[in-house]
Enzyme design. Structure first.
Site, mmCIF file in Angstrom:
data_model
loop_
_atom_site.group_PDB
_atom_site.id
_atom_site.type_symbol
_atom_site.label_atom_id
_atom_site.label_comp_id
_atom_site.label_asym_id
_atom_site.label_seq_id
_atom_site.Cartn_x
_atom_site.Cartn_y
_atom_site.Cartn_z
ATOM 1 N N ASP A 46 0.734 -1.271 -0.090
ATOM 2 C CA ASP A 46 -0.106 0.004 0.073
ATOM 3 C C ASP A 46 0.917 1.265 -0.016
ATOM 4 O O ASP A 46 1.779 1.323 0.682
ATOM 5 C CB ASP A 46 -0.882 0.137 1.164
ATOM 6 C CG ASP A 46 -2.005 0.953 1.073
ATOM 7 O OD1 ASP A 46 -3.215 0.880 0.937
ATOM 8 O OD2 ASP A 46 -1.610 2.313 0.931
ATOM 9 N N ASN B 96 -12.713 -2.735 2.790
ATOM 10 C CA ASN B 96 -13.759 -1.595 2.832
ATOM 11 C C ASN B 96 -14.749 -1.710 1.687
ATOM 12 O O ASN B 96 -14.205 -1.686 0.665
ATOM 13 C CB ASN B 96 -12.879 -0.329 2.744
ATOM 14 C CG ASN B 96 -12.100 0.068 4.120
ATOM 15 O OD1 ASN B 96 -12.673 -0.467 5.115
ATOM 16 N ND2 ASN B 96 -11.077 0.460 3.802
ATOM 17 N N HIS C 232 -10.163 -4.854 -3.282
ATOM 18 C CA HIS C 232 -9.045 -5.319 -2.511
ATOM 19 C C HIS C 232 -9.283 -5.398 -1.290
ATOM 20 O O HIS C 232 -10.067 -4.945 -0.409
ATOM 21 C CB HIS C 232 -7.907 -3.839 -2.742
ATOM 22 C CG HIS C 232 -8.501 -2.889 -2.193
ATOM 23 N ND1 HIS C 232 -9.642 -2.144 -2.917
ATOM 24 C CD2 HIS C 232 -8.394 -2.155 -1.115
ATOM 25 C CE1 HIS C 232 -9.814 -0.771 -2.358
ATOM 26 N NE2 HIS C 232 -9.295 -0.895 -1.157
HETATM 27 P P1 DGP Z 1 -9.419 1.638 0.225
HETATM 28 O O1 DGP Z 1 -9.666 3.035 1.165
HETATM 29 O O2 DGP Z 1 -9.930 0.439 1.120
HETATM 30 O O3 DGP Z 1 -10.355 1.738 -0.875
HETATM 31 O O4 DGP Z 1 -7.996 1.597 0.196
HETATM 32 C C1 DGP Z 1 -7.214 1.852 -1.034
HETATM 33 C C2 DGP Z 1 -5.891 1.917 -0.643
HETATM 34 O O5 DGP Z 1 -4.962 2.007 -1.874
HETATM 35 C C3 DGP Z 1 -5.081 2.979 0.416
HETATM 36 O O6 DGP Z 1 -4.943 2.477 1.390
HETATM 37 C C4 DGP Z 1 -4.120 3.836 -0.526
HETATM 38 C C5 DGP Z 1 -3.956 2.530 -1.591
HETATM 39 N N1 DGP Z 1 -3.467 3.111 -2.859
HETATM 40 C C6 DGP Z 1 -4.027 4.190 -3.505
HETATM 41 N N2 DGP Z 1 -3.334 4.686 -4.583
HETATM 42 C C7 DGP Z 1 -2.344 3.682 -4.659
HETATM 43 C C8 DGP Z 1 -1.228 3.725 -5.682
HETATM 44 O O7 DGP Z 1 -1.201 4.392 -6.698
HETATM 45 N N3 DGP Z 1 -0.263 2.626 -5.340
HETATM 46 C C9 DGP Z 1 -0.596 1.832 -4.338
HETATM 47 N N4 DGP Z 1 0.510 1.018 -4.056
HETATM 48 N N5 DGP Z 1 -1.549 2.086 -3.294
HETATM 49 C C10 DGP Z 1 -2.454 2.866 -3.547
#
Ligand code: DGP
Length: 113
Positions: A30, A86, A99
């Site tokens: 993340d 979520n 996810h």
């Molecule tokens: P949610 O809030 O459950 O939709 O979580 C989305 C997650 O995705 C958040 O913890 C941050 C992560 N995230 C968002 N954009 C990117 C990205 O471009 N790369 C990565 N590795 N993670 C990301």
């Protein structure tokens, strides 16, 4: 459903710290970790959120959980981790490609926030 940022990661159009990949799933770090270990386990199939999953997705959803356990064993965190999904903006979902968050190596409390 349009392409999300996770679809771009699946397609390798955007970089990510990928730690596991197979034909059906991808696991990467993340970008905004809430714990020393914070991974995202995603299906390659586009499913916006868990409440959109269908009966035909049963094996895929099971696969994601098996991948979570396998990755946890590989990282040596199999005895203490949390999986979080979520579902919907009201539950803080921000990326609309299903996810599972895998969070470990921090203190946990219950109930979660
Ligand atoms: P949610 O809030 O459950 O939709 O979580 C989305 C997650 O995705 C958040 O913890 C941050 C992560 N995230 C968002 N954009 C990117 C990205 O471009 N790369 C990565 N590795 N993670 C990301």
């Amino acid at each position: 459903m349009g392409d999300t940022i996770f679809q771009k990661i699946i397609d390798k159009e955007l970089p990510a710290d990928i730690i596991y990949e197979d034909d059906k799933s991808l696991v990467f770090k993340d970008i905004n970790p809430v714990a020393p270990t914070h991974l995202l386990i995603i299906p390659k199939k586009q499913i916006e959120k868990i409440s959109d999953a269908q009966k035909e997705d049963q094996d895929l959803l099971g696969h994601l959980f098996l991948v979570a356990g396998e990755v946890a064993r590989q990282l040596g965190i199999q005895d203490a981790f949390r999986l979080v999904v979520n579902n919907g903006a009201g539950a803080q979902q921000t990326v609309f490609h299903l996810h599972i968050h895998l969070i470990a190596e921090r203190d946990f409390s219950w109930p979660p926030g």
